[in-house]
Design a protein around this motif. Structure first.
Motif, PDB file in Angstrom:
ATOM      1  N   TYR A   1       0.909  -1.251   0.052  1.00 46.98           N
ATOM      2  CA  TYR A   1       0.006   0.001  -0.085  1.00 46.98           C
ATOM      3  C   TYR A   1       0.731   1.391   0.081  1.00 46.98           C
ATOM      4  O   TYR A   1       1.539   1.525   1.055  1.00 46.98           O
ATOM      5  N   ASN A   2       1.020   1.646  -1.125  1.00 50.55           N
ATOM      6  CA  ASN A   2       1.612   2.987  -1.300  1.00 50.55           C
ATOM      7  C   ASN A   2       0.611   4.163  -1.005  1.00 50.55           C
ATOM      8  O   ASN A   2      -0.123   4.559  -1.998  1.00 50.55           O
ATOM      9  N   ILE A   3       0.563   4.743   0.159  1.00 49.84           N
ATOM     10  CA  ILE A   3      -0.303   5.617   0.660  1.00 49.84           C
ATOM     11  C   ILE A   3      -0.124   7.078   0.143  1.00 49.84           C
ATOM     12  O   ILE A   3       0.727   7.716   0.569  1.00 49.84           O
ATOM     13  N   LYS A   4      -0.667   7.449  -1.166  1.00 50.82           N
ATOM     14  CA  LYS A   4      -0.496   8.685  -1.690  1.00 50.82           C
ATOM     15  C   LYS A   4      -1.325   9.876  -0.670  1.00 50.82           C
ATOM     16  O   LYS A   4      -0.774  10.949  -0.730  1.00 50.82           O
ATOM     17  N   ASP A   5      -2.276   9.644  -0.202  1.00 48.92           N
ATOM     18  CA  ASP A   5      -2.997  10.381   0.569  1.00 48.92           C
ATOM     19  C   ASP A   5      -4.096   9.581   1.542  1.00 48.92           C
ATOM     20  O   ASP A   5      -4.722   8.524   0.970  1.00 48.92           O
ATOM     21  N   LEU A   6      -4.249  10.151   2.827  1.00 43.73           N
ATOM     22  CA  LEU A   6      -5.448   9.391   3.605  1.00 43.73           C
ATOM     23  C   LEU A   6      -5.949  10.664   4.084  1.00 43.73           C
ATOM     24  O   LEU A   6      -5.641  11.570   4.966  1.00 43.73           O
ATOM     25  N   TYR A   7      -7.356  10.602   4.171  1.00 41.32           N
ATOM     26  CA  TYR A   7      -8.198  11.700   4.445  1.00 41.32           C
ATOM     27  C   TYR A   7      -9.459  11.040   5.368  1.00 41.32           C
ATOM     28  O   TYR A   7     -10.157  10.005   4.676  1.00 41.32           O
ATOM     29  N   LEU A   8      -9.624  11.254   6.430  1.00 41.18           N
ATOM     30  CA  LEU A   8     -10.575  10.995   7.554  1.00 41.18           C
ATOM     31  C   LEU A   8     -11.547  12.232   7.864  1.00 41.18           C
ATOM     32  O   LEU A   8     -10.884  13.344   8.038  1.00 41.18           O
ATOM     33  N   LYS A   9     -12.842  12.027   7.997  1.00 45.37           N
ATOM     34  CA  LYS A   9     -13.651  12.918   8.727  1.00 45.37           C
ATOM     35  C   LYS A   9     -14.336  12.240   9.940  1.00 45.37           C
ATOM     36  O   LYS A   9     -14.837  11.071   9.979  1.00 45.37           O
ATOM     37  N   ASN A  10     -14.739  13.175  11.061  1.00 47.53           N
ATOM     38  CA  ASN A  10     -15.426  12.855  12.063  1.00 47.53           C
ATOM     39  C   ASN A  10     -14.716  11.473  12.755  1.00 47.53           C
ATOM     40  O   ASN A  10     -15.390  10.443  12.694  1.00 47.53           O
ATOM     41  N   VAL A  11     -13.633  11.472  13.330  1.00 54.18           N
ATOM     42  CA  VAL A  11     -12.761  10.534  13.820  1.00 54.18           C
ATOM     43  C   VAL A  11     -12.997  10.706  15.301  1.00 54.18           C
ATOM     44  O   VAL A  11     -12.442  11.751  15.854  1.00 54.18           O
ATOM     45  N   LYS A  12     -12.960   9.648  16.062  1.00 48.67           N
ATOM     46  CA  LYS A  12     -12.747   9.403  17.635  1.00 48.67           C
ATOM     47  C   LYS A  12     -11.922   8.327  17.691  1.00 48.67           C
ATOM     48  O   LYS A  12     -12.298   7.207  17.521  1.00 48.67           O
ATOM     49  N   TYR A  13     -10.952   8.648  18.605  1.00 45.48           N
ATOM     50  CA  TYR A  13      -9.982   7.516  19.013  1.00 45.48           C
ATOM     51  C   TYR A  13      -9.968   7.678  20.431  1.00 45.48           C
ATOM     52  O   TYR A  13      -9.809   8.664  21.209  1.00 45.48           O
ATOM     53  N   SER A  14     -10.204   6.607  21.046  1.00 44.47           N
ATOM     54  CA  SER A  14     -10.326   6.265  22.344  1.00 44.47           C
ATOM     55  C   SER A  14      -9.150   5.450  22.981  1.00 44.47           C
ATOM     56  O   SER A  14      -9.087   4.099  22.621  1.00 44.47           O
TER      57      SER A  14
ATOM     58  N   ASN B   1     -12.223  17.279  12.144  1.00 41.46           N
ATOM     59  CA  ASN B   1     -13.367  16.890  13.182  1.00 41.46           C
ATOM     60  C   ASN B   1     -12.661  15.507  13.934  1.00 41.46           C
ATOM     61  O   ASN B   1     -13.190  14.782  13.840  1.00 41.46           O
ATOM     62  N   TYR B   2     -11.376  15.810  14.623  1.00 40.71           N
ATOM     63  CA  TYR B   2     -10.833  14.682  15.356  1.00 40.71           C
ATOM     64  C   TYR B   2     -11.032  15.064  16.780  1.00 40.71           C
ATOM     65  O   TYR B   2     -10.617  15.945  17.480  1.00 40.71           O
ATOM     66  N   THR B   3     -11.576  13.887  17.424  1.00 40.29           N
ATOM     67  CA  THR B   3     -11.642  13.645  18.866  1.00 40.29           C
ATOM     68  C   THR B   3     -10.648  12.550  19.508  1.00 40.29           C
ATOM     69  O   THR B   3     -10.780  11.692  19.261  1.00 40.29           O
ATOM     70  N   ASN B   4      -9.917  12.978  20.393  1.00 37.24           N
ATOM     71  CA  ASN B   4      -9.153  12.087  20.990  1.00 37.24           C
ATOM     72  C   ASN B   4      -9.259  11.811  22.628  1.00 37.24           C
ATOM     73  O   ASN B   4      -9.228  12.942  23.415  1.00 37.24           O
TER      74      ASN B   4
ATOM     75  N   LYS C   1      -9.192  12.325  29.798  1.00 33.48           N
ATOM     76  CA  LYS C   1      -8.898  13.587  29.064  1.00 33.48           C
ATOM     77  C   LYS C   1      -9.528  13.491  27.666  1.00 33.48           C
ATOM     78  O   LYS C   1      -9.226  12.482  26.933  1.00 33.48           O
ATOM     79  N   GLU C   2      -9.932  14.482  27.360  1.00 34.32           N
ATOM     80  CA  GLU C   2     -10.756  14.663  25.845  1.00 34.32           C
ATOM     81  C   GLU C   2     -10.315  15.852  25.339  1.00 34.32           C
ATOM     82  O   GLU C   2     -10.291  16.906  25.599  1.00 34.32           O
ATOM     83  N   ASP C   3      -9.765  15.572  24.022  1.00 36.58           N
ATOM     84  CA  ASP C   3      -9.315  16.640  23.222  1.00 36.58           C
ATOM     85  C   ASP C   3      -9.959  16.728  21.810  1.00 36.58           C
ATOM     86  O   ASP C   3      -9.948  15.705  21.138  1.00 36.58           O
ATOM     87  N   THR C   4     -10.362  17.894  21.368  1.00 40.38           N
ATOM     88  CA  THR C   4     -11.042  17.948  20.258  1.00 40.38           C
ATOM     89  C   THR C   4     -10.434  18.932  19.146  1.00 40.38           C
ATOM     90  O   THR C   4     -10.331  20.199  19.790  1.00 40.38           O
TER      91      THR C   4
END
Length: 196
Positions: free
Chosen positions: A103-116, A155-158, A167-170
């Protein structure tokens, strides 16, 4: 001379027809034949993450970049704790990635992400075991090769959980360069995944 010209035009027409079929029919067949339930089961078997994916779509651009779009991705740990959610994921790579596992990742775009994330009482991150346990053979390859590329998130929430606090960071927009992504991935000891 006219016969040669006609032959050349026919060859060009055939090449253009094959090209048009490749960028339109081939991705449509991939999308239609993709089995989401099998894919979700393979992710579980390879990572122990319970994963649900709403849909997947393949497209090939005229420049022959392949765009893989996933919607409504949700991964949880086996104890039902949230791990990763994304409403929209768009991966730009090469068409050959699905065949050769590179996988030659030329671009990775994500929307409305939440990582816990979670730090366990022994000080280890709950996600830390996954890179070493990953089984690439479930996806048809002895090894999967990843050539990192830039990552953009809207829109990234960690959320991070410790034994006694959280702790929550957006952030509205987050971006990482190819070098930052490679540096991050290189700190893990992956099993059957090669970072180039």
């Amino acid at each position: 001379m006219k016969e040669h010209k006609n032959a050349i035009l026919i060859i060009i027409s055939v090449i253009l027809l094959i090209y048009a079929g490749f960028i339109s029919i081939f991705p449509a067949l991939l999308t239609k034949s993709f089995n989401l339930e099998q894919f979700e089961q393979k992710i579980y078997d390879a990572t122990s993450l319970v994963t649900k994916v709403g849909s997947i779509e393949y497209k090939i651009k005229p420049n022959l970049d392949m765009v893989i779009t996933l919607r409504n991705w949700s991964s949880k740990y086996v104890d039902d704790q949230d791990c990763f959610d994304a409403r929209y994921i768009e991966l730009t790579t090469t068409p050959f990635a699905i065949f050769n596992g590179q996988y030659n990742i030329k671009d990775l775009y994500l929307k409305n992400v939440k990582y816990s994330g979670q730090t366990l009482p022994d000080g280890n991150d709950k996600l830390a075991f996954l890179p070493g346990a990953f089984n690439s053979e479930l996806f048809g390859h002895n090894n999967i090769v990843i050539v990192p590329g830039p990552v953009r998130i809207k829109n990234y929430t960690n959320i991070h959980i410790w034994p006694n606090t959280s702790k929550e960071d957006t952030q509205e927009n987050v971006s990482y360069s190819k070098e930052e992504v490679k540096s991050f991935l290189s700190q893990f000891t992956f099993s059957h995944v090669i970072i180039k």
